[in-house]
Motif scaffolding. Structure first.
Motif, short mmCIF file in Angstrom:
data_model
loop_
_atom_site.label_atom_id
_atom_site.label_comp_id
_atom_site.label_asym_id
_atom_site.label_seq_id
_atom_site.Cartn_x
_atom_site.Cartn_y
_atom_site.Cartn_z
N SER A 292 0.83 -1.20 0.00
CA SER A 292 0.00 0.00 0.00
C SER A 292 0.87 1.25 0.00
O SER A 292 0.54 2.24 -0.67
CB SER A 292 -0.92 -0.01 1.22
OG SER A 292 -1.83 1.06 1.17
N ARG A 293 1.98 1.24 0.73
CA ARG A 293 2.90 2.38 0.73
C ARG A 293 3.49 2.59 -0.66
O ARG A 293 3.70 3.73 -1.10
CB ARG A 293 4.00 2.16 1.75
CG ARG A 293 3.53 2.19 3.20
CD ARG A 293 4.71 2.12 4.16
NE ARG A 293 4.25 1.93 5.53
CZ ARG A 293 4.36 0.79 6.20
NH1 ARG A 293 4.95 -0.26 5.62
NH2 ARG A 293 3.92 0.70 7.44
N LEU A 294 3.79 1.48 -1.36
CA LEU A 294 4.34 1.59 -2.71
C LEU A 294 3.31 2.20 -3.67
O LEU A 294 3.66 3.02 -4.52
CB LEU A 294 4.78 0.22 -3.22
CG LEU A 294 6.00 -0.41 -2.54
CD1 LEU A 294 6.31 -1.75 -3.19
CD2 LEU A 294 7.21 0.51 -2.64
N ARG A 295 2.07 1.79 -3.54
CA ARG A 295 1.01 2.27 -4.43
C ARG A 295 0.60 3.70 -4.12
O ARG A 295 0.19 4.45 -5.01
CB ARG A 295 -0.22 1.37 -4.35
CG ARG A 295 -0.05 -0.02 -4.91
CD ARG A 295 -1.39 -0.72 -4.97
NE ARG A 295 -2.25 -0.13 -5.99
CZ ARG A 295 -3.59 -0.20 -5.98
NH1 ARG A 295 -4.20 -0.82 -4.98
NH2 ARG A 295 -4.29 0.36 -6.94
N CYS A 296 0.70 4.08 -2.85
CA CYS A 296 0.23 5.39 -2.40
C CYS A 296 1.33 6.11 -1.62
O CYS A 296 1.22 6.26 -0.38
CB CYS A 296 -1.02 5.24 -1.54
SG CYS A 296 -2.32 4.21 -2.26
N PRO A 297 2.39 6.54 -2.28
CA PRO A 297 3.51 7.15 -1.55
C PRO A 297 3.15 8.46 -0.88
O PRO A 297 3.86 8.91 0.02
CB PRO A 297 4.56 7.35 -2.66
CG PRO A 297 3.78 7.39 -3.93
CD PRO A 297 2.62 6.45 -3.73
N TRP A 298 2.06 9.09 -1.27
CA TRP A 298 1.62 10.35 -0.69
C TRP A 298 0.82 10.14 0.59
O TRP A 298 0.49 11.10 1.29
CB TRP A 298 0.73 11.09 -1.70
CG TRP A 298 -0.08 10.16 -2.56
CD1 TRP A 298 0.22 9.71 -3.81
CD2 TRP A 298 -1.31 9.52 -2.19
NE1 TRP A 298 -0.75 8.84 -4.25
CE2 TRP A 298 -1.70 8.71 -3.28
CE3 TRP A 298 -2.12 9.56 -1.05
CZ2 TRP A 298 -2.86 7.95 -3.27
CZ3 TRP A 298 -3.27 8.80 -1.02
CH2 TRP A 298 -3.63 8.01 -2.12
N ALA A 299 0.49 8.87 0.92
CA ALA A 299 -0.30 8.58 2.13
C ALA A 299 0.62 8.02 3.21
O ALA A 299 1.64 7.38 2.92
CB ALA A 299 -1.40 7.58 1.82
N HIS A 300 0.26 8.26 4.44
CA HIS A 300 0.97 7.66 5.57
C HIS A 300 0.22 6.41 6.00
O HIS A 300 -0.94 6.49 6.41
CB HIS A 300 1.06 8.64 6.74
CG HIS A 300 1.77 8.07 7.93
ND1 HIS A 300 3.11 7.76 7.91
CD2 HIS A 300 1.33 7.73 9.17
CE1 HIS A 300 3.47 7.27 9.08
NE2 HIS A 300 2.40 7.23 9.86
#
Length: 238
Positions: free
Chosen positions: A158-166
């Motif tokens: 999920s971090r890889l897909r959404c780098p703008w999210a924590h």
């Protein structure tokens, strides 16, 4: 009985029982062995309360038999998806929803019901592979989008897909919800009462709890958004 075992051990035990019966009866005829093993799978699936578990257990034997009969994989290879499933979703997380992603655009109309200010924090409780995070960002590009996911593997992806999210790796029920203006979840009907209790106890007055598909029993929603294919968003103001 297999249904009393911890999931997904119940599925493994049920599939093993079907294969054992199939091998035991094979000398009596292929059709008899196939029918008996398939019926056993259905019988072992029936006591499970959740429909998706019934489907997994009932379909396991015939699908594995089909694959092995085609010579594509050895008979034991049907255990590999179970191993990958355990890696992605450890045993503890099976009490929450399985991996069902939020459809693209499912939250697009949410901003018409809920206005957020710049830098308001929103949380996807149980973010999986990040589909809900993307839907939240699409609805609220000005907000600070966060997620929490118990599975280490899914949190990493999920971090890889959404780098703008924590993305927090941890228990969504243990995470403090007080910093958030809006909490979104796509869980199960059985967990909605717990989600409401946690939201009511921790979210500030005027904050929001939003659920895809499943409502809070005996609670009147502040808004209901009808989506395609009979889906709904249930919106609750604290």
């Amino acid at each position: 009985m297999a249904s009393t075992l911890i999931w997904p051990l119940a599925a493994l035990a049920s599939w093993a029982a079907c294969w054992f019966l199939y091998r035991l009866l094979l000398s009596q005829g292929l059709l008899l062995a196939l029918a008996a093993a398939s019926l056993l799978g259905l019988a072992l699936a029936w006591p499970h309360a959740r429909r998706w578990r019934r489907v997994i257990i009932a379909a396991g034997f015939p699908l594995s038999l089909l694959v092995s009969a085609q010579g594509l994989l050895p008979a034991w290879a049907w255990l590999l998806p179970l191993g990958l499933l355990l890696l992605a979703y450890p045993q503890r997380s099976w009490r929450d929803a399985p991996l069902f992603p939020t459809p693209v655009g499912a939250l697009d109309e949410l901003s018409q019901q809920i206005t957020l200010q710049a830098d308001d924090k929103v949380l996807d409780a149980g973010c999986g592979l990040g589909a809900g995070l993307r839907a939240l960002r699409r609805a609220y590009p000005q907000a600070r989008v966060e997620g929490v996911e118990w599975s280490h593997l899914l949190a990493f992806l999920s971090r890889l897909r959404c780098p703008w999210a924590h993305v927090h790796q941890g228990d969504m029920w243990a995470l403090d919800w007080r910093p958030y203006r809006l909490v979104y979840l796509f869980q199960r009907p059985e967990s909605m009462a717990q989600a409401w209790d946690k939201a009511h106890a921790e979210l500030a007055p005027g904050s929001w709890l939003v659920s895809l598909d499943f409502e809070v029993a005996e609670r009147q929603p502040d808004a209901r958004i009808d989506l395609d294919h009979g889906r709904r968003l249930w919106v609750y103001r604290i």
